[in-house]
Design an enzyme around this catalytic site. Structure first.
Site, mmCIF file in Angstrom:
data_model
loop_
_atom_site.group_PDB
_atom_site.id
_atom_site.type_symbol
_atom_site.label_atom_id
_atom_site.label_comp_id
_atom_site.label_asym_id
_atom_site.label_seq_id
_atom_site.Cartn_x
_atom_site.Cartn_y
_atom_site.Cartn_z
ATOM 1 C CD GLU A 135 -1.547 0.051 3.590
ATOM 2 O OE1 GLU A 135 -2.278 1.050 3.577
ATOM 3 O OE2 GLU A 135 -1.677 -0.893 4.408
ATOM 4 C CB SER A 187 -8.581 3.547 9.775
ATOM 5 O OG SER A 187 -9.356 3.212 8.663
ATOM 6 C CB SER A 190 1.361 5.574 7.272
ATOM 7 O OG SER A 190 1.166 4.281 7.773
ATOM 8 N NE ARG A 202 3.767 3.054 8.675
ATOM 9 C CZ ARG A 202 3.652 3.169 9.990
ATOM 10 N NH1 ARG A 202 4.726 2.987 10.762
ATOM 11 N NH2 ARG A 202 2.501 3.477 10.541
HETATM 12 P P1 ADP Z 1 -8.485 3.520 5.222
HETATM 13 O O1 ADP Z 1 -7.668 3.091 4.040
HETATM 14 O O2 ADP Z 1 -7.879 3.171 6.534
HETATM 15 O O3 ADP Z 1 -9.920 3.107 5.106
HETATM 16 P P2 ADP Z 1 -9.028 6.284 4.288
HETATM 17 O O4 ADP Z 1 -7.921 7.108 3.726
HETATM 18 O O5 ADP Z 1 -10.039 5.786 3.325
HETATM 19 O O6 ADP Z 1 -8.406 5.126 5.186
HETATM 20 O O7 ADP Z 1 -9.716 7.174 5.405
HETATM 21 C C1 ADP Z 1 -10.681 6.671 6.305
HETATM 22 C C2 ADP Z 1 -11.128 7.817 7.183
HETATM 23 O O8 ADP Z 1 -11.724 8.834 6.371
HETATM 24 C C3 ADP Z 1 -12.183 7.469 8.204
HETATM 25 O O9 ADP Z 1 -11.598 7.008 9.410
HETATM 26 C C4 ADP Z 1 -12.901 8.795 8.408
HETATM 27 O O10 ADP Z 1 -12.226 9.586 9.348
HETATM 28 C C5 ADP Z 1 -12.764 9.476 7.054
HETATM 29 N N1 ADP Z 1 -13.942 9.407 6.166
HETATM 30 C C6 ADP Z 1 -14.171 10.279 5.138
HETATM 31 N N2 ADP Z 1 -15.298 9.982 4.498
HETATM 32 C C7 ADP Z 1 -15.830 8.904 5.111
HETATM 33 C C8 ADP Z 1 -17.004 8.124 4.903
HETATM 34 N N3 ADP Z 1 -17.896 8.420 3.924
HETATM 35 N N4 ADP Z 1 -17.219 7.071 5.717
HETATM 36 C C9 ADP Z 1 -16.355 6.752 6.690
HETATM 37 N N5 ADP Z 1 -15.235 7.458 6.946
HETATM 38 C C10 ADP Z 1 -14.958 8.520 6.178
#
Ligand code: ADP
Length: 363
Positions: A135, A187, A190, A202
């Protein structure tokens, strides 16, 4: 490479802890012969994706991010950006199956933890083998590709970030990028130092990220969605929740240059029963956003100082519809570094991993 490109459809997928990001390349230069010989199911997938910007209950296409006239794998076409909650993977697979995805002998490149977690489900439900990529490699590839190819300017920064009326979004010239820091706020968080092409590490991270903001906000305000959490935060005031320097000093702490309005203790007022009884959902959401954002900003600053890097690029879906955090990060970078550090943001905020994955497919 000089081998022929893989059969369509071309997807790249990033299955994260909260959101699954899917990019789809739609060729716009198909000859009549190609169109005629195209497999029915490939055609129907393309039609379906373009027919709407909502898929099932929870899938969305971010039309405002769409990139036209892009050349990928020697084809000219449009890149589409689609997301859905990772918790909805099973309905998504059922939908993909109903659209005929299982009948295509296609390959999907995938990244993110879900590429491992859901590998079996893809095989069983839609007969797809996932080609897995790292990733962080994908993230950097995606950032550099989109920045080079977006004619509408990908990078921006804020001036007067603290001033509601005079705050401005400006284009940032990232044509000479190295070295730079990437702070990916998903979530979790990094932090990567990028020294040159294919040269990065990293350096840090924190589990207090976008997932923490949303989780705590749901607990404290009973909100249901990220959008709602952000709307609440926009209407609130963290000063009702956080203890400021002036609450402790009665004013500034001059000797060490700490202004009275600096937060001394996040949630520091909430030990008081009286203050708790007066606080609103909006204030709690605002304080949660402020706490998480400032903590990330402060870690980013320490890493930047350690690494002697001045450009800090913030990405990840935590910044989606969240100008509040972007402006707080801009101010924090600027203020605490005496103007040394620059906070940079990217239009395609959370999609770079998926884009990097699509590029792997066509390598
Ligand atoms: P991951 O790859 O860990 O899922 P993202 O870059 O997609 O990470 O970001 C997830 C974060 O984005 C969530 O923890 C929340 O803070 C935010 N977020 C933005 N839009 C949404 C949505 N529609 N639903 C849930 N979380 C969202």
């Amino acid at each position: 490479s000089d081998s022929s490109p893989p059969p369509m459809p071309w997807f790249g997928m990033d299955i994260g802890g909260t959101l699954t990001k899917l990019v789809y390349f739609e060729p716009k230069d198909l000859s009549e012969a190609e169109e005629a010989s195209e497999v029915e199911s490939v055609k129907s997938i393309r039609k379906y994706l373009k027919s709407s910007s909502a898929y099932g209950e929870t899938g969305h296409r971010d039309i405002h991010l769409q990139m036209d006239n892009l050349i990928i794998g020697k084809r000219k076409g449009t890149l589409h950006f689609i997301r859905f909650p990772t918790s909805e993977m099973n309905p998504f697979l059922a939908l993909a199956k109903s659209k005929g995805l299982a009948t295509m002998a296609s390959t999907i490149c995938a990244t993110g933890g879900g590429a491992y977690k859901f590998e079996e489900d893809f095989k069983r439900e839609v007969n797809l083998s996932l080609h897995k990529f790292d990733e962080l490699d994908s993230l950097i590839r995606g950032i550099e590709y989109i920045e080079d190819n977006n004619v509408d300017k990908e990078c921006y920064y804020f001036v007067n970030s603290r001033d509601q009326d005079n705050c401005q979004k400006c284009t940032y010239d990232f044509s000479n990028p190295y070295p730079y820091l990437i702070v990916n706020i998903g979530s979790g968080v990094s932090i990567l130092s990028v020294y040159g092409p294919n040269n990065y590490k990293r350096v840090s991270g924190t589990s207090l990220g976008g997932g923490t903001f949303l989780g705590l906000c749901c607990l404290l305000t009973s909100c249901q969605t990220f959008e709602e959490a952000i709307e609440l935060a926009a209407k609130g005031n963290n000063h009702e929740v956080d203890k400021l320097v002036k609450d402790i000093y009665g004013g500034d702490y001059d000797r060490f240059g700490l202004g009275g309005d600096v937060v001394a203790s996040s949630f520091g007022h909430m030990n008081s029963k009286e203050k708790r009884s007066k606080v609103s959902k909006e204030d709690l959401a605002c304080a949660t956003l402020t706490t998480i954002t400032n903590n990330i900003g402060s870690i980013a600053r320490m890493v930047a100082a350690n690494e002697k890097i001045e450009k800090v690029v913030f990405v990840g879906n935590f910044l989606r519809v969240n100008q509040i955090s972007m402006r707080m990060l801009s101010h924090a970078m600027d203020y605490w570094s005496n103007g040394q550090l620059k906070a940079i943001f990217l239009e395609h905020e959370g999609y770079f991993g998926a884009v990097g994955c699509l590029l792997e497919l066509l390598k």
